[in-house]
Write an enzyme that holds these catalytic residues in place. Structure first.
Site, PDB file in Angstrom:
ATOM      1  N   SER A 137     -18.693  19.818  20.419  1.00 34.92           N
ATOM      2  CA  SER A 137     -18.254  19.308  20.688  1.00 34.92           C
ATOM      3  C   SER A 137     -17.351  20.591  21.779  1.00 34.92           C
ATOM      4  O   SER A 137     -18.268  21.744  21.660  1.00 34.92           O
ATOM      5  CB  SER A 137     -16.931  19.430  19.894  1.00 34.92           C
ATOM      6  N   TYR A 150     -12.018  25.008  13.195  1.00 31.35           N
ATOM      7  CA  TYR A 150     -12.953  23.790  13.018  1.00 31.35           C
ATOM      8  C   TYR A 150     -14.224  24.463  14.678  1.00 31.35           C
ATOM      9  O   TYR A 150     -14.903  23.847  14.335  1.00 31.35           O
ATOM     10  CB  TYR A 150     -12.295  22.661  14.253  1.00 31.35           C
TER      11      TYR A 150
HETATM   12  P1  NDP Z   1     -14.572   9.999  12.877  1.00 34.00           P
HETATM   13  O1  NDP Z   1     -13.259  10.475  12.107  1.00 34.00           O
HETATM   14  O2  NDP Z   1     -14.340   7.960  13.264  1.00 34.00           O
HETATM   15  O3  NDP Z   1     -15.818   9.365  11.953  1.00 34.00           O
HETATM   16  C1  NDP Z   1     -16.475  10.454  11.116  1.00 34.00           C
HETATM   17  C2  NDP Z   1     -17.878  10.386  11.101  1.00 34.00           C
HETATM   18  O4  NDP Z   1     -17.894  11.418  10.120  1.00 34.00           O
HETATM   19  C3  NDP Z   1     -16.888   8.986   9.490  1.00 34.00           C
HETATM   20  O5  NDP Z   1     -18.272   7.989   9.248  1.00 34.00           O
HETATM   21  C4  NDP Z   1     -16.899   9.776   8.154  1.00 34.00           C
HETATM   22  O6  NDP Z   1     -17.636   8.662   7.222  1.00 34.00           O
HETATM   23  C5  NDP Z   1     -18.278  10.342   8.395  1.00 34.00           C
HETATM   24  N1  NDP Z   1     -18.128  11.723   7.204  1.00 34.00           N
HETATM   25  C6  NDP Z   1     -17.329  12.658   7.331  1.00 34.00           C
HETATM   26  N2  NDP Z   1     -16.990  13.874   6.560  1.00 34.00           N
HETATM   27  C7  NDP Z   1     -18.321  13.076   5.723  1.00 34.00           C
HETATM   28  C8  NDP Z   1     -19.155  13.769   4.725  1.00 34.00           C
HETATM   29  N3  NDP Z   1     -18.684  14.888   4.076  1.00 34.00           N
HETATM   30  N4  NDP Z   1     -20.337  13.036   4.532  1.00 34.00           N
HETATM   31  C9  NDP Z   1     -20.721  12.470   5.102  1.00 34.00           C
HETATM   32  N5  NDP Z   1     -20.238  11.739   6.110  1.00 34.00           N
HETATM   33  C10 NDP Z   1     -19.078  12.157   7.088  1.00 34.00           C
HETATM   34  O7  NDP Z   1     -14.754  10.746  14.096  1.00 34.00           O
HETATM   35  P2  NDP Z   1     -15.856  10.705  15.665  1.00 34.00           P
HETATM   36  O8  NDP Z   1     -16.545   9.614  15.081  1.00 34.00           O
HETATM   37  O9  NDP Z   1     -14.505  11.298  16.440  1.00 34.00           O
HETATM   38  O10 NDP Z   1     -16.642  12.217  14.997  1.00 34.00           O
HETATM   39  C11 NDP Z   1     -18.535  12.268  15.002  1.00 34.00           C
HETATM   40  C12 NDP Z   1     -18.097  13.895  15.060  1.00 34.00           C
HETATM   41  O11 NDP Z   1     -18.097  13.518  16.735  1.00 34.00           O
HETATM   42  C13 NDP Z   1     -18.244  14.505  14.719  1.00 34.00           C
HETATM   43  O12 NDP Z   1     -18.767  15.445  14.370  1.00 34.00           O
HETATM   44  C14 NDP Z   1     -16.541  15.024  14.986  1.00 34.00           C
HETATM   45  O13 NDP Z   1     -16.600  16.512  14.507  1.00 34.00           O
HETATM   46  C15 NDP Z   1     -17.656  15.390  16.581  1.00 34.00           C
HETATM   47  N6  NDP Z   1     -16.307  15.150  17.633  1.00 34.00           N
HETATM   48  C16 NDP Z   1     -15.248  13.995  17.689  1.00 34.00           C
HETATM   49  C17 NDP Z   1     -14.729  14.281  18.398  1.00 34.00           C
HETATM   50  C18 NDP Z   1     -13.545  13.190  18.444  1.00 34.00           C
HETATM   51  O14 NDP Z   1     -12.605  13.688  19.912  1.00 34.00           O
HETATM   52  N7  NDP Z   1     -13.411  12.407  18.423  1.00 34.00           N
HETATM   53  C19 NDP Z   1     -14.678  15.031  19.985  1.00 34.00           C
HETATM   54  C20 NDP Z   1     -16.379  16.250  20.388  1.00 34.00           C
HETATM   55  C21 NDP Z   1     -16.780  15.891  18.765  1.00 34.00           C
HETATM   56  P3  NDP Z   1     -17.007   8.653   5.655  1.00 34.00           P
HETATM   57  O15 NDP Z   1     -15.509   9.455   5.511  1.00 34.00           O
HETATM   58  O16 NDP Z   1     -17.086   7.034   5.244  1.00 34.00           O
HETATM   59  O17 NDP Z   1     -17.766   9.912   5.031  1.00 34.00           O
HETATM   60  C1  8X3 Z   2     -13.217  17.218  18.953  1.00 31.87           C
HETATM   61  C2  8X3 Z   2     -12.614  17.212  20.556  1.00 31.87           C
HETATM   62  O1  8X3 Z   2     -10.689  18.721  21.870  1.00 31.87           O
HETATM   63  O2  8X3 Z   2     -10.135  18.602  19.126  1.00 31.87           O
HETATM   64  O3  8X3 Z   2     -14.004  17.942  18.637  1.00 31.87           O
HETATM   65  O4  8X3 Z   2     -11.502  19.735  19.297  1.00 31.87           O
HETATM   66  S1  8X3 Z   2     -11.086  18.788  20.138  1.00 31.87           S
END
Ligand code: NDP
Ligand code: 8X3
Length: 249
Positions: A137, A150
């Site tokens: 991120s 985080y």
């Molecule tokens: P979502 O919340 O839409 O998706 C997160 C996914 O992670 C879900 O499919 C969830 O599935 C899964 N997950 C969470 N905990 C677990 C676990 N313990 N075991 C298995 N699966 C798990 O968020 P995003 O798609 O946005 O996030 C995806 C990744 O990108 C994350 O690592 C996030 O930190 C990162 N990210 C996101 C950003 C944003 O602004 N959205 C920016 C930068 C990075 P389920 O709950 O079914 O297990």
């Molecule tokens: C998710 C983006 O800016 O909320 O990783 O940290 S931010």
């Protein structure tokens, strides 16, 4: 057929990446905790072979068992691991934080990624120029107010990506770290524990990234020729300058 493992495939980036990789001709191994979501997704991914399994990446034994349970024709042909499962829980000063929130983030974002990488690297190393892609991120590049744990977890992902690039060099596994800025998925709803109003405000007044933007980035990484390794990509909305500065209309 080449297969790709995607963690956190039940939502957001993971789900969009699944569709993109289907279009690229990959077979898919999809993991997440929400079985109903995975089943529904599998029903929509009709153009390729899809294997799903319910998995909490925080459970090391379950991770090892899930990889050991892959059918041989899939296990022998894993060319891509996408460590995408992750979350933020809460946002605020550390002294007002909850240790349960910290544990969820560190156990998922850091330890889950380690467990999965450890289990899958022996499969990736069978194929020169296979890919290990970590979702870090902008929070892994810098810190912002209220982001403490985080940000620490995503800095750890950034460091692990750099370390893996050294560790896996002789195995010819390409390691890429993706560092997205604000993307509109379920991320903020999870972070603010179901508070839709606060989650919506995160993206107020600008066009955030969409999950498809990250999926297309993955497609670009995977479609480079063998001699090219995309090591690190920071991708933000045009209205974002760094971890905390946004141009809102
Ligand atoms: P979502 O919340 O839409 O998706 C997160 C996914 O992670 C879900 O499919 C969830 O599935 C899964 N997950 C969470 N905990 C677990 C676990 N313990 N075991 C298995 N699966 C798990 O968020 P995003 O798609 O946005 O996030 C995806 C990744 O990108 C994350 O690592 C996030 O930190 C990162 N990210 C996101 C950003 C944003 O602004 N959205 C920016 C930068 C990075 P389920 O709950 O079914 O297990
Ligand atoms: C998710 C983006 O800016 O909320 O990783 O940290 S931010």
């Amino acid at each position: 057929m080449k297969y790709a493992i995607i963690t956190g495939a039940s939502s957001g980036f993971g789900q969009a990446i699944a569709f993109e990789l289907q279009n690229m001709g990959y077979g898919l191994v999809l993991f997440a905790r929400r079985t109903d979501r995975l089943t529904a997704l599998k029903g929509k991914l009709t153009q390729t072979e899809v294997y799903t399994a319910t998995l909490d990446v925080r459970d090391e034994q379950a991770v090892n068992a899930a990889i050991a349970a892959l059918p041989a024709h899939i296990a022998d042909n894993i060319h891509v691991l996408i460590n995408n499962a992750g979350l933020a829980v809460g946002r605020g000063p550390l002294d007002q934080g909850l240790s349960d929130d910290w544990n969820r983030m560190l156990d998922t974002n850091v330890k889950g990624l380690l467990y999965m990488s450890h289990a899958v690297i022996p499969l990736l190393e069978k194929h020169p120029f296979s890919h290990l892609i970590n979702l870090s991120s902008i929070a892994g590049k810098e810190v912002y107010a209220g982001g403490n744990v985080y940000c620490a977890s995503k800095h750890a992902v950034d460091a692990i990506s750099k370390a893996l690039r050294i560790d896996l060099l002789s195995k010819q596994i390409k390691v890429c770290n993706i560092a997205p800025g604000a993307a509109e998925t379920e991320f903020s709803l999870v972070r603010f524990k179901g508070d839709t109003q606060t989650a919506t405000q995160v993206y107020y007044g600008f066009d955030p990234l969409q999950a498809e933007d990250i999926a297309q980035t993955v497609s670009f990484i995977l479609s480079r020729p063998d001699h090219v390794s995309i090591a690190d990509i920071t991708i933000m909305p045009s209205a974002q300058a760094n971890g905390s500065l946004f141009h809102r209309k």
